[in-house]
Design a protein around this motif. Sequence first.
Motif, PDB file in Angstrom:
ATOM      1  N   VAL A 215       0.834  -1.203   0.000  1.00 14.73           N
ATOM      2  CA  VAL A 215       0.000   0.000   0.000  1.00 14.73           C
ATOM      3  C   VAL A 215       0.869   1.254   0.000  1.00 14.73           C
ATOM      4  O   VAL A 215       0.583   2.232  -0.699  1.00 14.73           O
ATOM      5  N   LEU A 216       1.960   1.244   0.756  1.00 11.75           N
ATOM      6  CA  LEU A 216       2.820   2.421   0.851  1.00 11.75           C
ATOM      7  C   LEU A 216       3.560   2.709  -0.454  1.00 11.75           C
ATOM      8  O   LEU A 216       4.001   3.835  -0.682  1.00 11.75           O
ATOM      9  N   PHE A 217       3.684   1.719  -1.317  1.00 12.38           N
ATOM     10  CA  PHE A 217       4.331   1.927  -2.612  1.00 12.38           C
ATOM     11  C   PHE A 217       3.413   2.615  -3.624  1.00 12.38           C
ATOM     12  O   PHE A 217       3.823   2.886  -4.758  1.00 12.38           O
ATOM     13  N   LEU A 218       2.176   2.927  -3.245  1.00 12.35           N
ATOM     14  CA  LEU A 218       1.221   3.515  -4.187  1.00 12.35           C
ATOM     15  C   LEU A 218       1.622   4.909  -4.652  1.00 12.35           C
ATOM     16  O   LEU A 218       1.064   5.415  -5.624  1.00 12.35           O
ATOM     17  N   ASP A 219       2.579   5.541  -3.961  1.00 12.13           N
ATOM     18  CA  ASP A 219       3.029   6.856  -4.430  1.00 12.13           C
ATOM     19  C   ASP A 219       3.572   6.776  -5.850  1.00 12.13           C
ATOM     20  O   ASP A 219       3.514   7.740  -6.616  1.00 12.13           O
ATOM     21  N   LEU A 227      -1.306  11.833 -11.406  1.00  6.30           N
ATOM     22  CA  LEU A 227      -1.153  13.256 -11.699  1.00  6.30           C
ATOM     23  C   LEU A 227      -1.508  13.611 -13.137  1.00  6.30           C
ATOM     24  O   LEU A 227      -2.286  14.553 -13.363  1.00  6.30           O
ATOM     25  N   PRO A 228      -0.967  12.923 -14.142  1.00  2.00           N
ATOM     26  CA  PRO A 228      -1.324  13.278 -15.526  1.00  2.00           C
ATOM     27  C   PRO A 228      -2.828  13.193 -15.787  1.00  2.00           C
ATOM     28  O   PRO A 228      -3.410  14.098 -16.389  1.00  2.00           O
ATOM     29  N   LEU A 248      10.117  17.700 -11.326  1.00  2.00           N
ATOM     30  CA  LEU A 248      10.243  18.089  -9.924  1.00  2.00           C
ATOM     31  C   LEU A 248      10.489  16.871  -9.043  1.00  2.00           C
ATOM     32  O   LEU A 248      11.352  16.893  -8.153  1.00  2.00           O
ATOM     33  N   ASN A 249       9.748  15.807  -9.298  1.00  2.00           N
ATOM     34  CA  ASN A 249       9.925  14.565  -8.548  1.00  2.00           C
ATOM     35  C   ASN A 249      11.355  14.051  -8.672  1.00  2.00           C
ATOM     36  O   ASN A 249      11.995  13.714  -7.669  1.00  2.00           O
ATOM     37  N   ASN A 250      11.865  14.024  -9.887  1.00  2.24           N
ATOM     38  CA  ASN A 250      13.204  13.499 -10.118  1.00  2.24           C
ATOM     39  C   ASN A 250      14.271  14.365  -9.466  1.00  2.24           C
ATOM     40  O   ASN A 250      15.202  13.858  -8.831  1.00  2.24           O
ATOM     41  N   SER A 306       1.191  19.166  -3.910  1.00  2.00           N
ATOM     42  CA  SER A 306       0.855  17.750  -3.797  1.00  2.00           C
ATOM     43  C   SER A 306       1.994  16.880  -4.318  1.00  2.00           C
ATOM     44  O   SER A 306       2.361  15.881  -3.690  1.00  2.00           O
ATOM     45  N   ALA A 307       2.567  17.259  -5.464  1.00  2.04           N
ATOM     46  CA  ALA A 307       3.683  16.494  -6.026  1.00  2.04           C
ATOM     47  C   ALA A 307       4.872  16.498  -5.074  1.00  2.04           C
ATOM     48  O   ALA A 307       5.551  15.474  -4.894  1.00  2.04           O
ATOM     49  N   ALA A 308       5.127  17.647  -4.437  1.00  2.86           N
ATOM     50  CA  ALA A 308       6.237  17.725  -3.472  1.00  2.86           C
ATOM     51  C   ALA A 308       5.970  16.830  -2.264  1.00  2.86           C
ATOM     52  O   ALA A 308       6.870  16.141  -1.774  1.00  2.86           O
ATOM     53  N   ALA A 309       4.699  16.829  -1.784  1.00  2.00           N
ATOM     54  CA  ALA A 309       4.352  15.997  -0.623  1.00  2.00           C
ATOM     55  C   ALA A 309       4.476  14.512  -0.952  1.00  2.00           C
ATOM     56  O   ALA A 309       5.022  13.729  -0.160  1.00  2.00           O
TER      57      ALA A 309
END
Length: 404
Positions: A215-219, A227-228, A248-250, A306-309
């Motif tokens: 479940v925690l890997f769902l990010d 997001l897209p 930004l994620n990378n 949200s992407a940063a979080a």
Amino acid sequence: MLAIALVDRVGSGLWASVSVLYFTYVSGLSIAQVGTLAATAGAIGIAGAPLGGRIADRFPLTRVLLAVQLLRAMASLALLTTNDYALLLAISAVGSLGDRAASVLTRLYATRVAGPDRVRYQAVHRTIANAGWALGGLAAAAALALGTTSAYQWLLAGDALSFLAAALLTLRCGEPPSASRTVTSSKTPAPATKPTHTTPWRDRAYLAYVATDTVLFLDDAVFKVGLPLWIVHAGNAPHGLAPLLLVLNNVMVVALQVPLARFGTTTAAARALLLPLSAAFVLGGIAMALSATGRAVSATLLLTASAAAFTLAEMLHATISWELSVALAPGTAQGAYLGVHGLAQSAQRSVGPLAVTAAISTGPVGWMTFGAIISLTCLIQHRLVRDHLTPTQLSVPAVTVSEH
């Protein structure tokens, strides 16, 4: 092994960003065929994690990794030889098996060679891997500007060559010590000791941990699918924001993964990080939900938040998972246990897209529910780990991490 990570990920970056286009424009497959191929290969590839880990408990790890890299190279080259759908599916499945096995084997190598510094080692490894992936993606984007069949084929060939290069580099790696094998030197392993009968499939506590970690890997699904699609579905932010959020994620992972790893270098510290991880998932879900209620500027800012979080959650979870997946495993069966833990990430690849599309279809409430469920799972894992780790593991003093 860090050089291997860079080479490997550059090749993967070349192929991952164009695989769908290759099968569509070069192999001539329909959208339905491409989707079925990806889903089937991914499902079969799930077996690669436990299989690779189990084999690595019985044979020299570096030799197993060498064989897996060669298998991946042959699978990539084989894709160039045919456009037959059945063969493409079979070859892709073999490649997927190799990919999942390689992921577990590199984690196992880090666990054995880095000892108490394994979390920081994994953080450096992940940073280099992300940088390599970005370089491969940029090279693929430049090649795609040509728009020719040869460009697609050369990208696939580059992926195969990266695996061959990784195999050659693996030959230069010394065999790390292992509790399940007796090693006479850093180069030449002695015959294995009597095989252990410890199995993770009968360890209910570890299986429960793996279930919560799935479940925690769902990010991961948030960035690849959520997001897209949400940007397109909500319609409040410019569509061009989607690739920028991936950048930004990378960038955040490359810049912050190693510093954040300092906070999870012991089992007790890693368990404690589950609490801020829970908060990060909640904040990510709330920001995603609120992005649908504002105009373009506010929606863009909220989606960026949200992407940063979710990226912070990704980095925290990586640190936690590296430590707890090893701490909960017996030393004599680390390969088998880490192989089973690898199922968490593999299973998420199938469950994740369904979870985020469900959140999208139910609107803002869906995203708040999505974040809340994962947050609750963090708290469940926090309790689960406390109940199944020894007091010594939960009170071990901090490890001093070398800066070399």
